[in-house]
Enzyme design. Sequence first.
Site, short mmCIF file in Angstrom:
data_model
loop_
_atom_site.label_atom_id
_atom_site.label_comp_id
_atom_site.label_asym_id
_atom_site.label_seq_id
_atom_site.Cartn_x
_atom_site.Cartn_y
_atom_site.Cartn_z
N SER A 46 -32.37 3.45 -79.29
CA SER A 46 -30.93 3.32 -79.50
C SER A 46 -30.16 3.72 -78.25
CB SER A 46 -30.48 4.13 -80.71
OG SER A 46 -30.92 5.47 -80.60
N GLU A 47 -30.63 4.74 -77.52
CA GLU A 47 -30.02 5.09 -76.23
C GLU A 47 -31.05 5.67 -75.27
OE1 GLU A 47 -26.19 5.48 -78.78
OE2 GLU A 47 -28.23 6.24 -79.02
N THR A 48 -30.74 5.55 -73.99
CA THR A 48 -31.47 6.18 -72.89
C THR A 48 -30.45 6.84 -71.98
OG1 THR A 48 -33.25 4.53 -72.97
CG2 THR A 48 -33.02 5.77 -70.92
N HIS A 77 -25.78 11.70 -80.33
CA HIS A 77 -27.19 12.12 -80.26
C HIS A 77 -27.74 12.10 -78.84
CE1 HIS A 77 -29.47 8.27 -79.97
NE2 HIS A 77 -30.55 9.02 -79.91
#
Length: 227
Positions: A46-48, A77
């Site tokens: 979902s994210e980096t 998050h």
Amino acid sequence: MSRHPYVTVDVFTDRPFGGNPLAVFPDARGIPPERYQSIAREFNLSETTFVLPAADKSNHFHVRIFTPTAELPTAGHPTVGTAFVLCREGRFDATANGGQLRLEEGVGLVPVTIEANGTGAIGQITMQQQPPTFGEVFADRAAAAAALSLEERDLLPEAPVQIVSCGVPFWYIGLRDRKAIARATARRDVWDKHFAASPAHALFCFTMETEQPGSHVHSRMFGVDLG
């Protein structure tokens, strides 16, 4: 070929393989910025996040956040997970800094508070977000429900379908109960017809019927245009 260590963590969970996964590059110096997006796409989480030196020396780090298809100015998050990794990797000593970590993100300064015991073990991590701003109200409630593959009767009657932002705008859609939120699935065709041209990036559905003791809201987010 240069090497750049990274860490993957699960955020907002008390068990392995739960919560929301995140990849963190604790020291992204030397990685060409034009590669950040392709790296995030390769991870397909979902994210980096990519941690860089702070522009302002009174802050600790600058953090850039990417979904598989877009850069975000801030996100919950990834901020909390990055703070945890920076502590675990020894790049920030929470016990020596009063637990106050100052991160620069696309929205500006994001203060993070880290609770640590005398041995340095990390407890709760909290972040200070921008105050919410309230935008457009979407009047077609049947279409809002359809965007989640639901019926209008599944919506929370007293809650407007509205854009709200603490740095990243979402369409907030209240649902009656957890059964409705469990059935929710984003429909790309409805999104493209009714929501894609708006400033919001995703659908954020929530219900006041909770699952975990001590919780107030149960939610799911569908990043239709965020990969």
